[in-house]
Scaffold this motif. Structure first.
Motif, PDB file in Angstrom:
ATOM      1  N   PHE A 398       0.865  -1.178   0.000  1.00 38.32           N
ATOM      2  CA  PHE A 398       0.000   0.000   0.000  1.00 38.32           C
ATOM      3  C   PHE A 398       0.902   1.229   0.000  1.00 38.32           C
ATOM      4  O   PHE A 398       1.776   1.378   0.859  1.00 38.32           O
ATOM      5  CB  PHE A 398      -0.892   0.028   1.237  1.00 38.32           C
ATOM      6  CG  PHE A 398      -1.687   1.303   1.380  1.00 38.32           C
ATOM      7  CD1 PHE A 398      -2.938   1.424   0.804  1.00 38.32           C
ATOM      8  CD2 PHE A 398      -1.167   2.391   2.077  1.00 38.32           C
ATOM      9  CE1 PHE A 398      -3.664   2.610   0.927  1.00 38.32           C
ATOM     10  CE2 PHE A 398      -1.878   3.579   2.200  1.00 38.32           C
ATOM     11  CZ  PHE A 398      -3.135   3.675   1.626  1.00 38.32           C
ATOM     12  N   ARG A 399       0.670   2.134  -0.975  1.00 35.68           N
ATOM     13  CA  ARG A 399       1.497   3.349  -1.058  1.00 35.68           C
ATOM     14  C   ARG A 399       0.688   4.522  -1.600  1.00 35.68           C
ATOM     15  O   ARG A 399      -0.157   4.343  -2.484  1.00 35.68           O
ATOM     16  CB  ARG A 399       2.701   3.111  -1.975  1.00 35.68           C
ATOM     17  CG  ARG A 399       3.877   2.385  -1.343  1.00 35.68           C
ATOM     18  CD  ARG A 399       4.996   2.157  -2.343  1.00 35.68           C
ATOM     19  NE  ARG A 399       4.693   1.075  -3.277  1.00 35.68           N
ATOM     20  CZ  ARG A 399       5.314   0.913  -4.446  1.00 35.68           C
ATOM     21  NH1 ARG A 399       6.211   1.787  -4.849  1.00 35.68           N
ATOM     22  NH2 ARG A 399       5.005  -0.111  -5.216  1.00 35.68           N
ATOM     23  N   LEU A 400       1.009   5.704  -1.082  1.00 31.43           N
ATOM     24  CA  LEU A 400       0.511   6.955  -1.658  1.00 31.43           C
ATOM     25  C   LEU A 400       1.581   7.483  -2.603  1.00 31.43           C
ATOM     26  O   LEU A 400       2.744   7.616  -2.221  1.00 31.43           O
ATOM     27  CB  LEU A 400       0.236   7.992  -0.561  1.00 31.43           C
ATOM     28  CG  LEU A 400      -0.713   7.581   0.571  1.00 31.43           C
ATOM     29  CD1 LEU A 400      -0.898   8.740   1.541  1.00 31.43           C
ATOM     30  CD2 LEU A 400      -2.049   7.131   0.013  1.00 31.43           C
ATOM     31  N   ILE A 401       1.197   7.814  -3.826  1.00 34.71           N
ATOM     32  CA  ILE A 401       2.148   8.255  -4.843  1.00 34.71           C
ATOM     33  C   ILE A 401       1.921   9.741  -5.126  1.00 34.71           C
ATOM     34  O   ILE A 401       0.830  10.135  -5.528  1.00 34.71           O
ATOM     35  CB  ILE A 401       2.012   7.430  -6.143  1.00 34.71           C
ATOM     36  CG1 ILE A 401       2.052   5.932  -5.829  1.00 34.71           C
ATOM     37  CG2 ILE A 401       3.099   7.829  -7.130  1.00 34.71           C
ATOM     38  CD1 ILE A 401       3.335   5.446  -5.181  1.00 34.71           C
ATOM     39  N   SER A 402       2.966  10.537  -4.880  1.00 34.79           N
ATOM     40  CA  SER A 402       2.921  11.994  -5.074  1.00 34.79           C
ATOM     41  C   SER A 402       1.805  12.614  -4.249  1.00 34.79           C
ATOM     42  O   SER A 402       0.818  13.145  -4.782  1.00 34.79           O
ATOM     43  CB  SER A 402       2.748  12.347  -6.561  1.00 34.79           C
ATOM     44  OG  SER A 402       3.843  11.887  -7.307  1.00 34.79           O
ATOM     45  N   ALA A 403       1.967  12.542  -2.945  1.00 37.58           N
ATOM     46  CA  ALA A 403       0.985  13.115  -2.019  1.00 37.58           C
ATOM     47  C   ALA A 403       1.708  14.025  -1.025  1.00 37.58           C
ATOM     48  O   ALA A 403       2.859  13.810  -0.685  1.00 37.58           O
ATOM     49  CB  ALA A 403       0.238  12.008  -1.294  1.00 37.58           C
ATOM     50  N   MET A 404       1.018  15.058  -0.571  1.00 39.64           N
ATOM     51  CA  MET A 404       1.528  16.008   0.426  1.00 39.64           C
ATOM     52  C   MET A 404       0.336  16.493   1.255  1.00 39.64           C
ATOM     53  O   MET A 404      -0.740  16.704   0.704  1.00 39.64           O
ATOM     54  CB  MET A 404       2.162  17.231  -0.235  1.00 39.64           C
ATOM     55  CG  MET A 404       3.389  16.988  -1.088  1.00 39.64           C
ATOM     56  SD  MET A 404       4.055  18.602  -1.554  1.00 39.64           S
ATOM     57  CE  MET A 404       4.762  18.219  -3.130  1.00 39.64           C
ATOM     58  N   ASP A 405       0.533  16.813   2.583  1.00 45.59           N
ATOM     59  CA  ASP A 405       1.748  16.832   3.380  1.00 45.59           C
ATOM     60  C   ASP A 405       1.656  15.817   4.524  1.00 45.59           C
ATOM     61  O   ASP A 405       2.663  15.256   4.931  1.00 45.59           O
ATOM     62  CB  ASP A 405       1.926  18.220   4.029  1.00 45.59           C
ATOM     63  CG  ASP A 405       2.292  19.297   3.035  1.00 45.59           C
ATOM     64  OD1 ASP A 405       3.156  19.048   2.185  1.00 45.59           O
ATOM     65  OD2 ASP A 405       1.722  20.398   3.108  1.00 45.59           O
ATOM     66  N   ARG A 406       0.446  15.607   5.029  1.00 43.34           N
ATOM     67  CA  ARG A 406       0.257  14.728   6.191  1.00 43.34           C
ATOM     68  C   ARG A 406      -1.021  13.933   5.961  1.00 43.34           C
ATOM     69  O   ARG A 406      -2.104  14.506   5.795  1.00 43.34           O
ATOM     70  CB  ARG A 406       0.163  15.541   7.484  1.00 43.34           C
ATOM     71  CG  ARG A 406       0.247  14.716   8.777  1.00 43.34           C
ATOM     72  CD  ARG A 406       0.467  15.638   9.971  1.00 43.34           C
ATOM     73  NE  ARG A 406       0.683  14.895  11.215  1.00 43.34           N
ATOM     74  CZ  ARG A 406      -0.267  14.619  12.112  1.00 43.34           C
ATOM     75  NH1 ARG A 406      -1.519  15.039  11.894  1.00 43.34           N
ATOM     76  NH2 ARG A 406       0.002  13.942  13.208  1.00 43.34           N
ATOM     77  N   ALA A 407      -0.883  12.615   5.972  1.00 43.78           N
ATOM     78  CA  ALA A 407      -1.989  11.738   5.572  1.00 43.78           C
ATOM     79  C   ALA A 407      -2.389  10.816   6.713  1.00 43.78           C
ATOM     80  O   ALA A 407      -1.554  10.096   7.276  1.00 43.78           O
ATOM     81  CB  ALA A 407      -1.597  10.918   4.358  1.00 43.78           C
ATOM     82  N   HIS A 408      -3.680  10.833   7.051  1.00 40.88           N
ATOM     83  CA  HIS A 408      -4.277   9.862   7.956  1.00 40.88           C
ATOM     84  C   HIS A 408      -4.930   8.781   7.103  1.00 40.88           C
ATOM     85  O   HIS A 408      -5.762   9.098   6.236  1.00 40.88           O
ATOM     86  CB  HIS A 408      -5.356  10.504   8.827  1.00 40.88           C
ATOM     87  CG  HIS A 408      -4.841  11.541   9.791  1.00 40.88           C
ATOM     88  ND1 HIS A 408      -4.290  12.721   9.376  1.00 40.88           N
ATOM     89  CD2 HIS A 408      -4.815  11.547  11.148  1.00 40.88           C
ATOM     90  CE1 HIS A 408      -3.946  13.434  10.442  1.00 40.88           C
ATOM     91  NE2 HIS A 408      -4.247  12.742  11.526  1.00 40.88           N
TER      92      HIS A 408
END
Length: 582
Positions: A398-408
């Protein structure tokens, strides 16, 4: 008609004039306190005030302009004149200032080919349209029309970014075409190639920004001029700003700063940065990025001569004594009554989970792939992504690709993990154990970078996508959450422990005063008072309490709403008369 000239020195109406200026950003101070801060500047002996102009506040959405209330730049300038101050205006499209995106509007990022701060035609056209609106507000306030504006700056610290002289010359010409007829200046660091990169001496006087070793830097500036020209420190840094996670609030030596001021005034002119820093209300704070993201705290106290809340400091008194050696110090009574109040501990009245009231504060958008904040015409705040990710099974990649800045990251509304900055994009693994499973991702824009090369890559939210077992997930529901319509929160809905939530407090007061909200025991989020967003809080500090200026309060009933993102809340907040910047 007045006249301000640059020869071997500054001249005002044919008489030599030493600029003794202090910086106050009108957009960081509630307008009810503008006169108070300006009077205190004049009472210290300063003859000038300097302010940046924040493009992203005046044109928050493309083609939508605001110059009213706290953005009434014209009134701020006129008030300065009434107090007896001249004005240095820095209307550059870019201001840095530890401000969101350096003052540039987020919607510039709609252009995939955008070249910030270069002679790129679409960028220049947008600046031209903005200047049409901006200069209509201030052009008749130049000293040549008996107004207080004596200097205007072209761009800002451009030599630390690039060396496109065509861009700088066109920017200067654009200002002249708008009717600017007071002298122009540039400001750059005195190190390396910055002066060479950022200066256009044939159109604007080069000045420098620094906080120490002024004699050495003036020697460099004098050599750069090549002829007798006035020496000026456009930003004399007398303190510094704080970032979330710093060990303590930054402070500087009063004695060292005072000695440097003395050295400056012995040889030239000065603009003290900051005389009064003020507050990054709402989501206006910017960020720096070198090895990692360093978002700025809500306070812009800056260890300035006036505190964030306007009190005079020992540094103020020390600077006043230095200034006294160069000019007469005026005396007059302050006209604004300001007091601090302690309203005590307050207990929560209502609380609701964000997920329960999503549809009352945001309109759902469907897409087969996730869209960034900018793609949804959202500048600041948070954004929530939701997708159905199928039956029970192990998720190994599981990965977030090109995301900013703080993810819940949530599975079935239960928090799995929080990723921040460099952690985003790291591989996560977990097990789905329900027959059907819902993925939720709440992402916060912590403030776009305001300086250096990272400015070119400031899309917030998710730009590329989300990998589930190595493949991009499709079919998304998205909720833009600029958090500017909290009157639509439905507090009759449920609260679930551990979820992001809104907590509502009601405070009845008999007299208004400046106060500070203590959020001990809370995690991370922001606070609104009577609908006014006073800024972010974060338990990691250093800032512990948020400033609430008295004009935001009212006699009678006041509503405070605390949004908390990390599931860490208590049932109380305390309003005290004692600040705590860490």
């Amino acid at each position: 008609m007045g006249k301000f000239e640059i020869k071997e020195a500054f001249y005002l109406n044919e008489e030599p004039f030493k600029i003794i200026s202090g910086a106050i950003h009108y957009f960081r101070v509630v307008p009810e306190y503008w006169r108070d801060r300006l009077e205190k500047l004049r009472l210290m002996g300063c003859n000038t005030v300097e302010t940046y102009v924040a493009w992203n506040m005046h044109e928050p959405n493309e083609g939508e302009f605001h110059f009213e209330a706290g953005l009434d730049l014209r009134k701020f300038i006129q008030t300065a004149q009434e107090v007896g101050l001249y004005v240095i205006l820095r209307p550059a499209p870019y201001i840095c200032a530890e401000w969101e995106f350096g003052g540039l509007p987020y919607w510039l990022l709609h252009d995939p080919n955008l070249k910030l701060r270069f002679d790129y035609q679409p960028f220049m056209e947008k600046i031209h349209r903005y200047f049409d609106q901006l200069f209509a507000q201030v052009i008749d306030l130049q000293v040549t029309n008996n107004g207080p504006i004596i200097l205007m700056q072209v761009e800002n610290e451009y030599g630390g970014y690039a060396n496109d002289k065509n861009y700088m010359r066109k920017m200067a010409q654009m200002m002249i075409d708008q009717g600017v007829n007071v002298p122009l200046v540039t400001s750059d660091g005195p190190w390396g190639d910055m002066l060479e990169n950022g200066s256009i001496p044939e159109l604007a006087l080069p000045t420098i920004n620094c906080g120490s070793k002024v004699k050495e830097h003036f020697k460099r500036l004098r050599a750069f001029h090549g002829e007798k020209r006035p020496l000026m420190v456009m930003e004399f840094w007398i303190g510094w700003f704080d970032a979330w996670g710093d060990e303590a609030h930054h402070t500087t030596s009063v004695a060292e700063a005072t000695n440097e001021l003395s050295d400056i005034l012995d040889e030239g002119s000065v603009n003290i940065y900051m005389f009064h820093g003020g507050t990054n209300f709402g989501f206006t704070s910017g960020a720096n990025y070198y090895e990692k993201l360093m978002p700025d705290v809500t306070s812009y106290d800056y260890d300035a001569l006036l505190t964030e809340w306007g009190d005079m400091t020992p540094k103020y008194e020390a600077f006043k004594e230095v200034i006294r050696r160069h000019t007469a110090i005026p005396e007059f009574p302050l006209t604004t009554v300001i007091q601090k109040k302690r309203y005590g501990k307050q207990t929560v009245r209502q609380r609701v989970s964000l997920f329960e009231t999503l549809d009352t504060i945001s309109q759902k958008v469907h897409s087969n792939y996730p869209l960034s904040m900018e793609a949804l015409n959202q500048g600041r705040g948070y954004i929530y992504y939701r997708s159905q990710i199928g039956p029970a099974r192990p998720i190994d990649d599981f990965r977030l690709i090109s995301a900013m800045d703080r993810a819940h990251i949530y599975i079935n509304n239960q928090l799995k993990t929080i990723q921040y900055d460099l952690e985003i994009g790291q591989k996560e693994s977990f097990v789905l154990d329900m027959p059907e499973n819902e993925l939720g991702i709440l992402i916060e824009n912590m403030g776009r970078v305001n300086y250096s090369v990272k400015m070119n890559h400031q899309h917030k939210g998710i730009k590329d996508g989300v990998l589930i077992n190595g493949a991009f997930q499709s079919e998304w529901e998205m909720y833009a959450l600029p958090m500017d319509n909290l009157e639509h929160i439905d507090f009759t809905k449920s609260y679930h422990v551990g979820q992001p939530s809104f907590s509502r407090f009601v405070i009845d007061i008999e007299e208004t005063g400046d106060t500070f909200i203590d959020l001990a025991g809370w995690g991370k989020g922001f606070v609104t008072v009577n609908g006014f967003n006073i800024g972010r809080f974060w338990e990691k500090g250093p800032q512990k309490r948020l400033y609430i200026p008295a004009p935001i309060l009212k006699i009678g009933s006041n509503e405070i709403i605390v949004f908390e993102s990390d599931g860490q809340v208590t049932d109380t907040v305390t309003l005290t008369d004692i600040p705590d910047l860490g």
